[in-house]
Scaffold this motif. Structure first.
Motif, PDB file in Angstrom:
ATOM      1  N   THR A 106      -5.755  -7.637   2.017  1.00  0.00           N
ATOM      2  CA  THR A 106      -6.936  -6.819   2.293  1.00  0.00           C
ATOM      3  C   THR A 106      -6.781  -6.035   3.593  1.00  0.00           C
ATOM      4  OG1 THR A 106      -8.335  -8.428   1.140  1.00  0.00           O
ATOM      5  CG2 THR A 106      -9.436  -6.855   2.597  1.00  0.00           C
ATOM      6  N   MET A 107      -6.350  -6.726   4.646  1.00  0.00           N
ATOM      7  CA  MET A 107      -6.167  -6.047   5.930  1.00  0.00           C
ATOM      8  C   MET A 107      -5.066  -4.987   5.834  1.00  0.00           C
ATOM      9  SD  MET A 107      -8.438  -7.442   7.844  1.00  0.00           S
ATOM     10  CE  MET A 107      -7.982  -6.920   9.480  1.00  0.00           C
ATOM     11  N   MET A 108      -4.013  -5.301   5.075  1.00  0.00           N
ATOM     12  CA  MET A 108      -2.932  -4.331   4.899  1.00  0.00           C
ATOM     13  C   MET A 108      -3.444  -3.086   4.167  1.00  0.00           C
ATOM     14  SD  MET A 108      -0.747  -2.933   2.478  1.00  0.00           S
ATOM     15  CE  MET A 108      -1.057  -4.061   1.141  1.00  0.00           C
ATOM     16  N   LEU A 109      -4.295  -3.280   3.149  1.00  0.00           N
ATOM     17  CA  LEU A 109      -4.843  -2.132   2.419  1.00  0.00           C
ATOM     18  C   LEU A 109      -5.671  -1.239   3.334  1.00  0.00           C
ATOM     19  CD1 LEU A 109      -5.996  -3.443  -1.084  1.00  0.00           C
ATOM     20  CD2 LEU A 109      -4.162  -1.835  -0.580  1.00  0.00           C
ATOM     21  N   ILE A 110      -6.469  -1.871   4.194  1.00  0.00           N
ATOM     22  CA  ILE A 110      -7.287  -1.097   5.131  1.00  0.00           C
ATOM     23  C   ILE A 110      -6.386  -0.280   6.062  1.00  0.00           C
ATOM     24  CG2 ILE A 110      -8.873  -1.306   7.086  1.00  0.00           C
ATOM     25  CD1 ILE A 110     -10.142  -3.695   5.616  1.00  0.00           C
ATOM     26  N   LEU A 111      -5.325  -0.921   6.575  1.00  0.00           N
ATOM     27  CA  LEU A 111      -4.385  -0.205   7.440  1.00  0.00           C
ATOM     28  C   LEU A 111      -3.662   0.903   6.670  1.00  0.00           C
ATOM     29  CD1 LEU A 111      -2.817  -3.265   9.297  1.00  0.00           C
ATOM     30  CD2 LEU A 111      -4.313  -1.530  10.302  1.00  0.00           C
ATOM     31  N   TRP A 112      -3.310   0.597   5.429  1.00  0.00           N
ATOM     32  CA  TRP A 112      -2.591   1.564   4.595  1.00  0.00           C
ATOM     33  C   TRP A 112      -3.452   2.794   4.334  1.00  0.00           C
ATOM     34  CZ3 TRP A 112      -0.587   0.240  -1.028  1.00  0.00           C
ATOM     35  CH2 TRP A 112       0.338   1.217  -1.418  1.00  0.00           C
ATOM     36  N   VAL A 113      -4.701   2.572   3.919  1.00  0.00           N
ATOM     37  CA  VAL A 113      -5.609   3.689   3.645  1.00  0.00           C
ATOM     38  C   VAL A 113      -5.878   4.469   4.927  1.00  0.00           C
ATOM     39  CG1 VAL A 113      -7.949   4.296   2.930  1.00  0.00           C
ATOM     40  CG2 VAL A 113      -6.678   2.570   1.661  1.00  0.00           C
ATOM     41  N   GLY A 114      -6.093   3.746   6.037  1.00  0.00           N
ATOM     42  CA  GLY A 114      -6.334   4.422   7.305  1.00  0.00           C
ATOM     43  C   GLY A 114      -5.153   5.282   7.729  1.00  0.00           C
ATOM     44  N   THR A 115      -3.932   4.813   7.449  1.00  0.00           N
ATOM     45  CA  THR A 115      -2.730   5.577   7.800  1.00  0.00           C
ATOM     46  C   THR A 115      -2.576   6.803   6.904  1.00  0.00           C
ATOM     47  OG1 THR A 115      -1.645   3.531   8.497  1.00  0.00           O
ATOM     48  CG2 THR A 115      -0.232   5.433   8.112  1.00  0.00           C
ATOM     49  N   LEU A 116      -2.839   6.630   5.604  1.00  0.00           N
ATOM     50  CA  LEU A 116      -2.718   7.757   4.676  1.00  0.00           C
ATOM     51  C   LEU A 116      -3.686   8.877   5.023  1.00  0.00           C
ATOM     52  CD1 LEU A 116      -2.394   5.872   1.246  1.00  0.00           C
ATOM     53  CD2 LEU A 116      -0.605   7.164   2.417  1.00  0.00           C
ATOM     54  N   LEU A 117      -4.867   8.514   5.544  1.00  0.00           N
ATOM     55  CA  LEU A 117      -5.886   9.508   5.870  1.00  0.00           C
ATOM     56  C   LEU A 117      -6.044   9.667   7.378  1.00  0.00           C
ATOM     57  CD1 LEU A 117      -8.262   8.176   3.163  1.00  0.00           C
ATOM     58  CD2 LEU A 117      -7.572  10.539   3.256  1.00  0.00           C
TER      59      LEU A 117
END
Length: 453
Positions: free
Chosen positions: A41-52
């Motif tokens: 979950t935390m990785m997804l948040i970081l991933w989405v934040g990085t993509l955008l």
């Protein structure tokens, strides 16, 4: 010397067990799986934040991950309880683990540098998160229901304390490792680790020795929409007819709402009101978790001495008072002490919810009761998230209350409101459990003197 050492070495496996072999396997599988969930979950948040990164839509996209995980609890949760009560618990858990592992692995292709539109990547992420969360609505009640089959009744409080303590530990470990894992290894490895955690849980749960009779106890009724709705109504009617379950449902709803406000405003309160540097925010956020671990260590003895219902109600009363008391001064040191005490109290209360539900619920209703409780508390937490942000940004925007100890802004006032809600939850539990105790005493007297009016 060597014979003595050999004897102790042979006895070590038994001493290493938590309650018994079955529960140890269940605990290990759940802990490993939960660490993977938090990491994911935390990785997804970081991933989405990085993509955008540096885009105005980034906060909305990140909140979409949270929403995708929460919606299945509201839409599927109550119905999942019906099937959990019908299906063999151990087999249900293993099937859900296997399906979740496959779903998580389906994200691996989009973690590669493929020329996919951003909207497609986000859509796939949200769908996978929602599907995994939907499967968890079956797995979690089954985990709680199977406790009655693998743990003696007198050990349920200890089992719940160990499970909740593992949850706090898993959250701390998973959230700490998520950033390191994402930066050092990339999203693909975090996805693979979460899938591996489900595989470990699948293996460990399969090693449990649940009686064949317990696994065969499944409903013979045909599965139809009408039958599912009928059984769902039966579960809700059962909860409505049990004072202890009604009390827990309302109390946990109030607590989830109050604690949801505290959680949503934590960043702003710590960094703005108490002027703690952003670099130390993680440390302050971890303090309630440390208190929570202490609470899980103390709750079994406290419940044995004072009674589970009494400890549950008093813990919420104390937590509500401490939220208010620690909010007013806007002092970092006072908050550290207050957060620790709040963590101890709230975790003691949460540990006792599971045993109190199991004590009041027959085996054939456990899935529906836990699913209903999970749905209601999730809804309360989501409402708190929305309303606290809305009220703080509109109705209370710019409001300042002057006290001799300092000024109270919108964040302080919302925190005080949250503390009052938690205190009211404890007060409600205390009054209702006292009524339940009085009724039980009267029934016992009536049983001893059946000829009297």
């Amino acid at each position: 010397m060597f014979p003595h050492f050999s004897k102790r070495l042979r006895a070590f496996p038994k001493r290493a067990l938590l309650i018994n072999r079955n529960y140890t396997l269940l605990w290990l599988g759940g802990t490993i799986s939960l660490i993977g969930d938090v990491l994911f979950t935390m990785m997804l948040i970081l991933w989405v934040g990085t993509l955008l990164e540096n885009q105005s839509t980034a906060p909305l996209a990140v909140s979409g991950v949270v929403l995708a995980a929460a919606l299945p609890a509201l839409l599927i949760g109550p119905f999942a309880g019906v099937f959990v009560d019908r299906w063999p618990k151990q087999r249900t858990m293993r099937i859900m683990d296997a399906l979740r592992a496959v779903l998580v692995c389906s994200l691996l292709p989009i973690s590669l540098p493929l020329p996919l539109p951003l909207a497609v990547k986000l859509t796939i992420m949200y769908l996978v998160v929602a599907a995994v969360s939907g499967l968890s609505q079956f797995f979690t009640p089954a985990t709680k229901a199977i406790l009655k089959e693998v743990v003696p009744e007198e050990q349920l409080t200890r089992a719940s304390a160990l499970t909740v303590g593992a949850g706090v530990f898993s959250w701390a470990i998973g959230s700490t490792c998520a950033g390191i894992c994402y930066v050092s290894l990339g999203a693909g490895w975090a996805i693979a680790l979460n899938a591996a955690s489900f595989a470990c849980s699948w293996v460990l749960v399969g090693r449990m020795r649940v009686s064949a009779a317990a696994e065969r106890r499944a409903s013979a009724h045909p599965t139809s929409l009408r039958r599912v709705l009928t059984e769902l109504r039966e579960g809700l009617r059962f909860i409505g007819g049990q004072l202890q379950l009604r009390t827990l449902l309302l109390t946990e709803s109030l607590f989830a709402f109050g604690w949801g406000i505290v959680s949503v405003l934590a960043f702003f309160y710590i960094t703005q009101n108490t002027h703690v540097p952003v670099s130390l925010f993680g440390l302050f956020s971890a303090v309630p978790a440390i208190g929570g671990i202490l609470g899980t260590l103390l709750v079994d003895r406290a419940a044995g001495k004072f009674g589970a219902t009494s400890v549950y109600a008093r813990a919420l009363l104390f937590a509500g008072v401490m939220v208010v008391v620690s909010t007013v001064p806007n002092q970092a040191i006072i908050d550290l002490v207050g957060f620790t005490l709040i963590g101890i109290a709230t975790m003691q209360a949460e540990v006792l919810v599971g045993p109190l539900v199991l004590f009041a619920t027959p085996e054939q209703m456990v899935g529906r009761v836990f699913s209903t409780l999970g749905t209601i508390t999730t809804l309360s937490s989501l409402l708190a998230t929305f309303l606290s942000g809305f009220v703080g940004s509109t109705l209370l925007q710019g409001v300042v209350v002057h006290l001799p100890t300092g000024e109270l802004n919108a964040i302080n006032l919302l925190h005080i409101g949250a503390g009052v809600l938690i205190f009211v939850a404890g007060l409600h539990a205390s009054c209702q459990f006292r009524t339940l105790h009085e009724r039980t005493q009267m029934n016992r007297k009536a049983d001893h003197h059946p000829g009297t009016e």
